[in-house]
Motif scaffolding. Structure first.
Motif, short mmCIF file in Angstrom:
data_model
loop_
_atom_site.label_atom_id
_atom_site.label_comp_id
_atom_site.label_asym_id
_atom_site.label_seq_id
_atom_site.Cartn_x
_atom_site.Cartn_y
_atom_site.Cartn_z
N GLU A 13 0.83 -1.21 0.00
CA GLU A 13 0.00 0.00 0.00
C GLU A 13 0.86 1.26 0.00
N LEU A 16 0.77 4.15 -2.78
CA LEU A 16 0.45 5.51 -2.35
C LEU A 16 1.55 6.50 -2.68
N VAL A 32 4.52 9.82 6.60
CA VAL A 32 3.25 9.21 6.19
C VAL A 32 3.36 7.73 6.48
N VAL A 62 0.97 11.83 9.09
CA VAL A 62 -0.21 11.37 8.34
C VAL A 62 -0.36 9.87 8.51
N VAL A 72 -2.50 6.58 7.27
CA VAL A 72 -3.46 6.07 6.28
C VAL A 72 -3.82 4.65 6.68
N SER A 80 -5.21 0.91 6.60
CA SER A 80 -5.10 -0.07 5.52
C SER A 80 -6.41 -0.24 4.76
N TRP A 81 -6.29 -0.54 3.49
CA TRP A 81 -7.43 -0.81 2.63
C TRP A 81 -8.23 -2.01 3.10
N ARG A 136 -9.08 -2.57 6.14
CA ARG A 136 -9.85 -2.19 7.33
C ARG A 136 -11.11 -1.48 6.87
N LEU A 139 -3.12 14.14 10.38
CA LEU A 139 -4.13 13.77 9.40
C LEU A 139 -4.36 12.28 9.50
N LEU A 161 -6.48 9.23 7.81
CA LEU A 161 -7.30 8.85 6.65
C LEU A 161 -7.70 7.39 6.71
N GLN A 165 -9.78 4.26 4.24
CA GLN A 165 -10.04 4.00 2.83
C GLN A 165 -11.44 3.47 2.56
N ARG A 212 -10.92 10.88 8.22
CA ARG A 212 -11.42 11.38 6.94
C ARG A 212 -11.32 10.31 5.87
N GLU A 228 -10.99 10.14 1.95
CA GLU A 228 -10.70 10.97 0.78
C GLU A 228 -10.41 10.10 -0.43
N ALA A 241 -9.76 5.88 -2.01
CA ALA A 241 -9.05 4.65 -1.65
C ALA A 241 -8.13 4.26 -2.80
#
Lengths: 147, 157
Positions: A15, A19, A78, A100, A102, A104-105, A107, A124, A126, A128, A141, A143, A145
């Motif tokens: 990931e 990204l 990040v 930041v 992010v 995991s996809w 989850r 931040l 984020l 997905q 947030r 934003e 995926a």
């Protein structure tokens, strides 16, 4: 600009690499685990021992991360998670570096361990999948995926 | 060519590796399996435990069908490559994973083109055959997350 990308091995690393398109044109340095794939990563990187659930290794890696962050002085860190994100984001926060997280996809309905902790730390945060924002809270947030 | 992969997790996924080996003679394909820490060693397919990045990339690129555990890395790579993917979630009660959340991913993507979820391993062969009949174009990705991150980082750092 320099972006440090912190991630566990496996899917977290996949990931992160996907990204990293977001950082084209900037300098990136990976902070990840010392695995076959980590060693073969064709990027600037620092490799660490896998923490898992071992508090002693967590301490050792934290002590190794500090000089790395001080030398690299990234503008932002990040992470795509795994437990390596914990010492990395906490140290980055203490050093005044933008953080930041992010999630995991994979989850979708449940929070990851590192996500649960770092929700309160990251500048931040984020996710997905949109439904996960309710599970985490206001700060999370959605934003988009990876796919 | 069918590329089967269980990812780099520390827990074995013998259920998938064993069934794949069992049905291999029925499948009309060359099969290569990345078996990780499985305790069963296949007899009817080419297999390895882990390998280098270049080989893995080549296997994903060449595969007509990917058969994988429901791990984010595996599924992302397969679908981004435009390959029909059979997704087999690891089960916590069988000590294949530490949590049940692979089922969440399988549920969430089941209706996407080219995705075939196998919850009962007996359905593996049918799923592979169904995946084999699908022709996927390359995946359209809107890049909204990457764009957002690029803008966010660019503005602040």
């Amino acid at each position: 600009m320099k972006i440090a990308i912190a991630c566990n091995e496996g899917g977290h690393l996949t990931e992160a690499q996907l990204l990293s398109e977001a950082f084209d044109g900037h300098e990136t340095v990976y902070l990840t685990y010392d695995t076959l794939r980590g060693r073969q990563l064709d990027e600037r990187k620092h490799l660490f021992r896998k923490i898992g659930f071992n508090p002693l290794v967590m301490l050792v890696v934290t002590l190794q991360l500090l000089p790395v962050l001080l030398r690299e002085r990234p503008d932002a860190v990040v992470t795509t998670g795994g437990e390596i994100a914990i010492p990395t984001l906490v140290l980055a926060k203490l050093l005044g570096i933008e953080t930041v997280y992010v999630e995991s996809w994979c989850r979708i309905r449940t929070r990851s361990g590192s996500g649960r902790l770092l929700y309160h730390v990251a500048d931040l945060f984020l996710v997905q999948w949109p439904q996960l924002t309710d599970v985490y809270g206001e700060k999370a947030r959605y934003e988009g995926a990876l796919i | 060519m069918i590329f089967a992969t269980v990812g780099t997790a520390d827990l074995p996924f013998d259920r998938l590796v064993g069934e794949l080996d069992r049905i291999a003679p029925e499948l009309d394909h060359e099969i290569t399996a990345q078996i990780g820490v499985a305790t069963v060693e296949p007899e009817r397919v080419e297999w390895f435990r882990f390998t280098d990045e270049e080989t893995i990339e080549r296997l994903y690129a060449e595969a007509d069908v990917v058969v994988g555990h429901a791990g984010a890395g595996t599924v992302l790579t397969a679908l981004i490559n435009g390959t029909p993917t059979v997704v087999v979630p690891r089960r916590k009660e069988l000590d294949e994973h530490k949590t049940e959340h692979q089922f969440d991913l399988a549920d969430a993507i089941e209706d996407r083109p080219g995705v075939f979820v196998v919850r009962d391993i007996a359905a593996l062969q049918a799923a592979i055959e169904a995946a084999d009949r699908v022709e996927l174009g390359s995946l359209e990705r809107d890049r909204s997350l990457e764009t957002f991150l690029a803008d966010y980082v660019g503005a602040r750092a």
